[in-house]
Design an enzyme around this catalytic site. Sequence first.
Site, PDB file in Angstrom:
ATOM      1  N   CYS A 100      16.882  -5.447  -9.564  1.00  0.00           N
ATOM      2  CA  CYS A 100      17.972  -6.418  -9.505  1.00  0.00           C
ATOM      3  C   CYS A 100      17.509  -7.733  -8.881  1.00  0.00           C
ATOM      4  CB  CYS A 100      19.174  -5.817  -8.783  1.00  0.00           C
ATOM      5  SG  CYS A 100      20.689  -6.784  -8.923  1.00  0.00           S
ATOM      6  N   ALA A 101      18.054  -8.094  -7.747  1.00  0.00           N
ATOM      7  CA  ALA A 101      17.680  -9.333  -7.070  1.00  0.00           C
ATOM      8  C   ALA A 101      16.381  -9.184  -6.281  1.00  0.00           C
ATOM      9  CB  ALA A 101      18.799  -9.782  -6.134  1.00  0.00           C
TER      10      ALA A 101
END
Length: 183
Positions: A100-101
Amino acid sequence: MVYVLLAEGFEETEAIAPIDLLRRAGVEVKLVGVTGDLVYGSHGIGIQTDLPMDQADWDKADMVVLPGGMPGTKNLYADARVTGAVRKCYDEGKYVAAICAAPSIILGGMGLLKGRKATCYPGMEDGMTGATPLKRTCVVDGRIITACGVGGALDFGCALVSALCGEEQARRIAAAIVHHVER
């Protein structure tokens, strides 16, 4: 030994799905509390960790896993113990996995993606300094494993199993949970 680092605000599915698949494969996984013993995800689900960050033995680590989520990813990156552990694993040729991030903020922020193929949450590619961003669910480039987000959590988990236990074991686990791995 796999250490999954949990900081307040992590994305629950991105942590739990890979943990589950790794444990199904017989891999020893420890949940490491970066911000406490009971860490709450971004959707209010509390997870009791196995040990605090200061008790993780990085010499025994085969892999470190960094879940995404906000503000969990930023909380991980802000902790010098986390970036120190990630750097140690990377420098020693151990697996570093982020979803994800986390690929953008942590691995990109640390400069670990230069010259590598990687993926992250859509729209965060600019943070992956020096990487070749791919629009894929999961990307394995040497000992760096990255994934796009919640939707890629099972592919991510299967890639982690494959890295540590072999592709055949990953296929068996995927079949057992009725998951068709995208590669």
